[in-house]
Design a protein around this motif. Structure first.
Motif, short mmCIF file in Angstrom:
data_model
loop_
_atom_site.label_atom_id
_atom_site.label_comp_id
_atom_site.label_asym_id
_atom_site.label_seq_id
_atom_site.Cartn_x
_atom_site.Cartn_y
_atom_site.Cartn_z
N ASN A 182 -24.73 -10.81 34.32
CA ASN A 182 -24.71 -9.36 34.56
C ASN A 182 -24.26 -8.59 33.33
O ASN A 182 -23.55 -7.59 33.42
N ILE A 183 -24.67 -9.05 32.18
CA ILE A 183 -24.39 -8.38 30.91
C ILE A 183 -25.72 -7.92 30.33
O ILE A 183 -26.63 -8.74 30.14
N GLN A 184 -25.83 -6.64 30.06
CA GLN A 184 -27.05 -6.09 29.47
C GLN A 184 -26.82 -5.85 27.97
O GLN A 184 -25.80 -5.29 27.57
N VAL A 185 -27.78 -6.29 27.18
CA VAL A 185 -27.72 -6.14 25.73
C VAL A 185 -28.94 -5.36 25.28
O VAL A 185 -30.08 -5.80 25.46
N ASN A 186 -28.69 -4.18 24.75
CA ASN A 186 -29.77 -3.31 24.30
C ASN A 186 -29.43 -2.70 22.95
O ASN A 186 -28.37 -2.98 22.39
N GLY A 187 -30.34 -1.91 22.44
CA GLY A 187 -30.08 -1.26 21.16
C GLY A 187 -30.62 0.15 21.12
O GLY A 187 -31.49 0.52 21.92
N LEU A 188 -30.09 0.92 20.21
CA LEU A 188 -30.63 2.23 19.86
C LEU A 188 -31.16 2.15 18.44
O LEU A 188 -30.49 1.61 17.56
N ALA A 189 -32.35 2.68 18.24
CA ALA A 189 -32.93 2.75 16.90
C ALA A 189 -33.05 4.22 16.52
O ALA A 189 -34.06 4.86 16.84
N PRO A 190 -32.04 4.77 15.86
CA PRO A 190 -32.13 6.17 15.47
C PRO A 190 -33.29 6.40 14.51
O PRO A 190 -33.58 5.58 13.64
N GLY A 191 -33.95 7.52 14.70
CA GLY A 191 -34.97 7.93 13.76
C GLY A 191 -34.33 8.55 12.53
O GLY A 191 -33.22 8.17 12.13
N TYR A 192 -34.99 9.49 11.95
CA TYR A 192 -34.45 10.14 10.75
C TYR A 192 -33.51 11.26 11.18
O TYR A 192 -33.92 12.34 11.57
N ILE A 193 -32.23 10.92 11.16
CA ILE A 193 -31.16 11.78 11.67
C ILE A 193 -30.36 12.33 10.49
O ILE A 193 -30.15 11.63 9.49
N GLU A 194 -29.91 13.54 10.62
CA GLU A 194 -29.14 14.19 9.56
C GLU A 194 -27.72 13.63 9.49
O GLU A 194 -26.85 14.03 10.26
N THR A 195 -27.51 12.68 8.60
CA THR A 195 -26.20 12.06 8.40
C THR A 195 -25.94 11.91 6.90
O THR A 195 -26.83 12.10 6.08
N ASP A 196 -24.70 11.51 6.57
CA ASP A 196 -24.37 11.27 5.17
C ASP A 196 -25.23 10.14 4.59
O ASP A 196 -25.62 10.19 3.43
N MET A 197 -25.53 9.11 5.41
CA MET A 197 -26.30 7.97 4.92
C MET A 197 -27.71 8.38 4.53
O MET A 197 -28.29 7.85 3.58
N THR A 198 -28.28 9.34 5.28
CA THR A 198 -29.65 9.75 4.99
C THR A 198 -29.73 10.95 4.05
O THR A 198 -30.84 11.42 3.76
N PRO A 200 -29.46 11.32 0.79
CA PRO A 200 -30.36 11.19 -0.36
C PRO A 200 -31.83 11.40 0.00
O PRO A 200 -32.59 11.99 -0.78
N LEU A 201 -32.24 10.93 1.20
CA LEU A 201 -33.62 11.12 1.63
C LEU A 201 -33.88 12.57 2.01
O LEU A 201 -34.93 13.13 1.70
N GLN A 202 -32.92 13.17 2.70
CA GLN A 202 -33.10 14.57 3.09
C GLN A 202 -33.31 15.46 1.86
O GLN A 202 -34.10 16.39 1.88
N GLU A 203 -32.57 15.16 0.79
CA GLU A 203 -32.60 15.99 -0.41
C GLU A 203 -33.69 15.60 -1.40
O GLU A 203 -33.91 16.30 -2.39
N ASP A 204 -34.36 14.48 -1.15
CA ASP A 204 -35.43 14.05 -2.04
C ASP A 204 -36.59 15.05 -1.92
O ASP A 204 -37.12 15.26 -0.83
N PRO A 205 -37.01 15.66 -3.03
CA PRO A 205 -38.03 16.71 -2.95
C PRO A 205 -39.40 16.20 -2.48
O PRO A 205 -40.23 17.01 -2.04
N VAL A 206 -39.62 14.89 -2.59
CA VAL A 206 -40.90 14.33 -2.13
C VAL A 206 -40.74 13.70 -0.74
O VAL A 206 -41.44 14.06 0.21
N ARG A 207 -39.80 12.76 -0.62
CA ARG A 207 -39.66 12.01 0.63
C ARG A 207 -39.14 12.85 1.79
O ARG A 207 -39.55 12.66 2.94
N GLY A 208 -38.24 13.78 1.50
CA GLY A 208 -37.70 14.62 2.57
C GLY A 208 -38.79 15.34 3.35
O GLY A 208 -38.92 15.18 4.58
N PRO A 209 -39.64 16.12 2.68
CA PRO A 209 -40.74 16.79 3.39
C PRO A 209 -41.76 15.81 3.98
O PRO A 209 -42.33 16.08 5.04
#
Length: 255
Positions: A182-198, A200-209
């Motif tokens: 009776n133990i359930q094991v699942n996951g969440l896969a966040p998309g492109y979320i506004e965080t400190d980790m992302t 550099p991507l948010q601010e990349d003039p090519v990849r961000g848009p």
């Protein structure tokens, strides 16, 4: 049986690694909003006071442990500390993670080892220790945090992509093994979320848009978009859901 209490986490204890900053802070607060007491494990004390204040405003308890989850013996110490503080462990959120970004030939062996240690090995060992408690209780929830890189290539973050592909596989393996208890094991896969980790991507003039243009809504996600899915996977409402990595991505994987 499903009723109005199916999403309630009252009386539950949730461990959230990296639960005081980034998306982890939102997971801790979401679980507390629905009644869980929280145990945060993190390698630094950044964000502790802010998340403590928010959780206590909600009328829930919160405890902290300053610990590197990759160190030998850390998993057993963490579980022992949770049991000492609360006497039980119902929900484990394996959120702690790091990313190293570079051209493929510039990655070092140390970069590879560190990313795999945090994102995969730490998750495995802590899940293993938590499962021992949950098996005895005959109930529990383990929620692993994946990524879009659980499904896609990441040519400048390949240790991260490898680790998140592995998290998907490990989620499925644990789900199969622990279902009889009776133990359930699942996951969440966040998309492109506004965080400190992302950032550099948010601010990349090519990849961000480019990324925003690939998302059907045309927008990066706000961190609070993950709170509802987290509560669902942690609650009795998801008792017949196991082995799933749930993308919360605004439809990014559709294209």
């Amino acid at each position: 049986m499903f009723d109005q209490t199916s999403f309630s986490l009252a009386g539950k204890v949730a461990v959230v690694t990296g639960g005081a900053r980034g998306l982890g802070k939102y997971y801790s607060i979401a679980l507390a909003m629905y009644g869980a007491d929280i145990f945060v494990v993190s390698g630094s004390q950044t964000g502790w006071q802010a998340v403590r204040e928010r959780v206590e405003q909600l009328g829930r308890r919160i405890e902290f442990l300053h610990r590197d989850i990759t160190e030998d013996g850390a998993a057993a110490e963490i579980v022992a500390a949770v049991l000492e503080a609360y006497g039980r462990l119902d929900i484990l959120v394996n959120n702690a993670g790091i990313q190293r970004r570079n051209d493929v030939l510039e990655f070092t062996d140390d970069d590879w080892r560190r990313v795999i240690d945090v994102n995969l090995n730490g998750l495995y060992y802590l899940s293993h220790e938590a499962a021992k408690v949950m098996v005895k209780q005959r109930q529990g929830k383990i929620i692993n945090i994946g990524s879009m890189q659980s499904y896609r290539a990441g040519k400048r973050i390949f240790p991260y992509a490898a680790s998140k592909h592995a998290v998907l596989g490990l989620t499925r393996a644990y789900a199969d093994a622990l279902a009889p208890y009776n133990i359930q094991v699942n996951g969440l896969a966040p998309g492109y979320i506004e965080t400190d980790m992302t950032k550099p991507l948010q601010e990349d003039p090519v990849r961000g848009p480019e990324i925003a243009g690939h998302i059907p809504s045309g927008e990066w996600g706000a961190p609070d978009k993950l709170m509802g899915p987290m509560v669902f996977l942690a609650s009795d409402a998801s008792n017949y859901v196991t082995g799933v990595m749930l993308p919360v991505d605004g439809g990014y994987l559709l294209r």
